[in-house]
Design a protein around this motif. Structure first.
Motif, PDB file in Angstrom:
ATOM      1  N   UNK A  63       0.840  -1.206   0.000  1.00 31.32           N
ATOM      2  CA  UNK A  63       0.000   0.000   0.000  1.00 31.32           C
ATOM      3  C   UNK A  63       0.875   1.256   0.000  1.00 31.32           C
ATOM      4  N   UNK A  64       1.973   1.214   0.748  1.00 34.01           N
ATOM      5  CA  UNK A  64       2.873   2.374   0.805  1.00 34.01           C
ATOM      6  C   UNK A  64       3.513   2.639  -0.558  1.00 34.01           C
ATOM      7  N   UNK A  65       4.000   1.576  -1.183  1.00 37.20           N
ATOM      8  CA  UNK A  65       4.634   1.743  -2.493  1.00 37.20           C
ATOM      9  C   UNK A  65       3.629   2.247  -3.527  1.00 37.20           C
ATOM     10  N   UNK A  66       2.432   1.702  -3.505  1.00 40.06           N
ATOM     11  CA  UNK A  66       1.391   2.123  -4.452  1.00 40.06           C
ATOM     12  C   UNK A  66       1.065   3.607  -4.277  1.00 40.06           C
ATOM     13  N   UNK A  67       0.958   4.039  -3.021  1.00 42.06           N
ATOM     14  CA  UNK A  67       0.630   5.437  -2.749  1.00 42.06           C
ATOM     15  C   UNK A  67       1.754   6.373  -3.205  1.00 42.06           C
ATOM     16  N   UNK A  68       3.009   5.962  -2.997  1.00 43.25           N
ATOM     17  CA  UNK A  68       4.149   6.777  -3.436  1.00 43.25           C
ATOM     18  C   UNK A  68       4.153   6.907  -4.960  1.00 43.25           C
TER      19      UNK A  68
END
Length: 631
Positions: A63-68
């Motif tokens: 989720x963090x990578x997708x948001x970045x």
């Protein structure tokens, strides 16, 4: 750099939120890491495993990578925002394990590694007296030091066997870890665990790494073979035995140099050395646990429960560093070892304290921070302890006498012809780990691990090593496994960087311009710039082994002539900051021994006040009633 993080407010808020979340899980893990490695009261391997899993889970959350990545699609980002988001993307990309099986495997590995670390820390390690048979408890550092200084070969042999006992002790638990590490790497699409780790840390794979190492191995093999022949000719074939070689190389030198490296003065000498280089720690707090004791982790290190970074509003968050060495102050040679460790780990601390970017992701020491990048800084600074220009200023006895030139000359004559042994010892670790993770799973047995270690030692070092490969702590822990190649790449850059500064400024020691250049080029960018690019930027050349190999090939007499010139100038000039003078290197220092706080520069009258109190503690603990502690 820009003090405030400019650009769309909602992007800045997004970055700040991730920064704060990262800082929280990082600090929780590092606090437990320190407590466990130092064997503090209340430390818990379960808490270490839990916080390690929390830390890994945050970094591996897709989720963090997708948001970045979504934020990076915006067309209105400021240059600084895009740079920060780029590092966040690189960081999360190193840890994403979208496969649930891989995530479960990581959690299992964390538990297994914590259990192995606890078992290793509490291992009954030591040696048997060759005459009485009585067992003496000793850490791996003490055993290695004993092999350097013990007069009796039987004692040295017993110390070596003590070190070799680590291999069988750890192997049973380590076998399962090796298998699971490879399973994890292959689930993530890599050839094996080594390929996974080096790609994450350096940005290139195992194949490219060993192209570089194979070149160095080939160029230094004939130098190593000639050095072994020379040692056997000078001191007899028995000098090549693993329990004898350290004493044959360093025993006499250690005795000659020991008076000029009083352990209790090491913190003061380290601080004045760095002050002379113009190095500042930018408000850091450093906790130093310097003396060996039972249950303490058997390798020096420096970690950061609080990474340095600059908040979006421009506010500075100084680093908090935990720093350890394994000195036995009353043991011959321990003062020099401790001083070199202080310069090394203090170099790490100086580097990470000066990373000035808008996120703690830039100043954490794990992937995507290059291992070679991190080790270059510390190894450059600990290299000073072998320079005539440094020894003539800072190698001073308890009576205030500077190390005489005859001792410096002896150091050079005893060590320079055999410096290649260090190169080969460094190379042995990555070659061992490469072979380890390439070993078919059905061949992984306790006996096979020991046989493989012996085979690599013989192939790379020319014979069994005085530091058995299975006693090297780096290979066991996740954060330092498949890591040691970084020391080799870093040493290449150390020699290249030294040559650059000598060519540009004429000298390094007590030259504040050196600290300024290190800070602005190597340190401030953090992992936002690639290691190879930074070396090129500072030195004007791509990273090559040429400077290192040239040093190894330099005739001893030529090196002595240059060292004597530098030494004589150093004695005449003296140190930039005299013994006992107050210095300001932008740091609060806490000196501890496990749970005991020995001194604190904030409450004990500054840096020199803390040093004086520490010196008194060392005298009381290790030298009470001994005449050789007279000031």
């Amino acid at each position: 750099m820009v003090q405030q993080l400019d650009g769309p407010t909602e992007v800045t808020n997004f970055i700040s939120d991730l920064n704060n979340k990262y800082e929280k899980v990082h600090k929780a893990f590092e606090d437990n890491f320190w407590a466990t490695k130092m064997n503090l009261q209340g430390c818990s391997s379960e808490a270490l495993a839990r916080t390690k899993t929390d830390y890994d889970s945050f970094l591996a959350d897709p989720v963090n990578l997708k948001a970045v990545k979504e934020q990076l699609q915006r067309g209105d980002l400021s240059e600084e925002q895009r740079k920060v988001l780029g590092v966040l993307e690189r960081t999360f990309g190193c840890y994403i394990t979208e496969d649930p099986a891989a995530a479960a495997l990581k959690a299992r590995l964390n538990e297994a590694e914590a259990a192995l670390a606890e078992a290793r820390n509490t291992m009954q390690l030591g040696y048997s007296d060759p005459e009485s048979g009585a067992f003496t408890t000793a850490s791996s550092v003490q055993l290695r030091n004993l092999m350097r200084v013990a007069e009796g070969e039987a004692t040295r042999s017993s110390a070596y066997e003590g070190l070799r006992s680590i291999g069988p002790f750890v192997s049973e638990k380590f076998l399962g870890i090796i298998k699971d590490r490879n399973k994890l790497a292959r689930l993530l699409g890599f050839e094996d665990f080594y390929d996974y780790k080096v790609t994450a840390a350096e940005g290139f794979g195992k194949t490219r790494l060993f192209e570089i190492l194979d070149d160095l191995e080939a160029k230094t093999r004939p130098i190593m073979e000639a050095a072994r022949q020379r040692l056997a000719k000078e001191k007899g074939p028995a000098a090549l035995k693993p329990h004898n070689i350290s004493q044959a190389l360093a025993g006499d030198t250690t005795k000659a140099t020991d008076p000029y490296f009083p352990f209790e003065d090491a913190v003061d000498v380290w601080g004045r050395t760095f002050a002379g280089l113009g190095i500042s720690y930018k408000g850091s707090v450093m906790t130093l646990d310097l003396c060996d004791r039972r249950g303490k982790y058997s390798n020096g290190f420096c970690h950061w429960p609080q990474p340095a970074w600059r908040k979006a509003d421009g506010g500075w968050v100084p680093a908090h560093a935990n720093f350890t060495s394994l000195a036995s102050p009353d043991q011959l040679g321990s003062g020099k070892t401790a001083l070199e460790t202080l310069l090394h780990e203090g170099g790490h601390a100086a580097h990470f304290a000066n990373v000035d970017q808008h996120s703690p992701f830039f100043s954490q020491e794990r992937a995507p921070t290059s291992v070679a990048y991190a080790e270059n800084q510390s190894m450059f600074l600990d290299s000073l302890a072998g320079d005539g220009a440094w020894l003539g200023r800072y190698a001073v006895s308890r009576q205030g006498e500077v190390m005489p030139w005859s001792v410096v000359q002896q150091m050079v004559e005893d060590t320079h012809p055999y410096e290649v042994f260090q190169v080969r010892a460094m190379l042995a670790v990555p070659y061992f780990e490469k072979a380890l993770y390439e070993l078919p799973e059905d061949q992984l047995t306790v006996e096979a691990l020991q046989a493989l270690a012996d085979q690599i030692e013989a192939k790379v070092q020319g014979g069994l090593s005085p530091r058995p490969l299975l006693s090297v702590p780096h290979i066991l822990a996740d954060e330092s496994s498949c890591y040691y190649h970084g020391y080799v790449l870093a040493e290449m850059s150390v020699h290249q960087t030294r040559d650059h500064f000598i060519e540009k400024y004429g000298h390094i020691v007590d030259n504040p311009q050196v600290g300024k250049d290190l800070t602005s080029v190597y340190w401030q960018p953090g992992n936002g710039s690639m290691f190879l690019d930074l070396v090129q930027q500072l030195t004007g050349k791509p990273l090559l082994a040429d400077a290192w190999v040239a040093k190894l090939q330099l005739p001893t007499q030529q090196l002595l002539a240059k060292q004597q010139q530098d030494y004589e100038a150093a004695v005449k000039a003296g140190p930039k900051f005299k013994t006992g003078s107050e210095i300001d290197i932008g740091m609060r220092v806490r000196l501890v021994h496990g749970d005991e706080v020995i001194s604190d520069s904030e409450t004990d009258g500054g840096f020199q006040g803390a040093c004086a109190k520490f010196k008194a503690w060392v005298r009381q603990q290790y030298f009470a009633g001994k005449d050789d502690m007279a000031a």
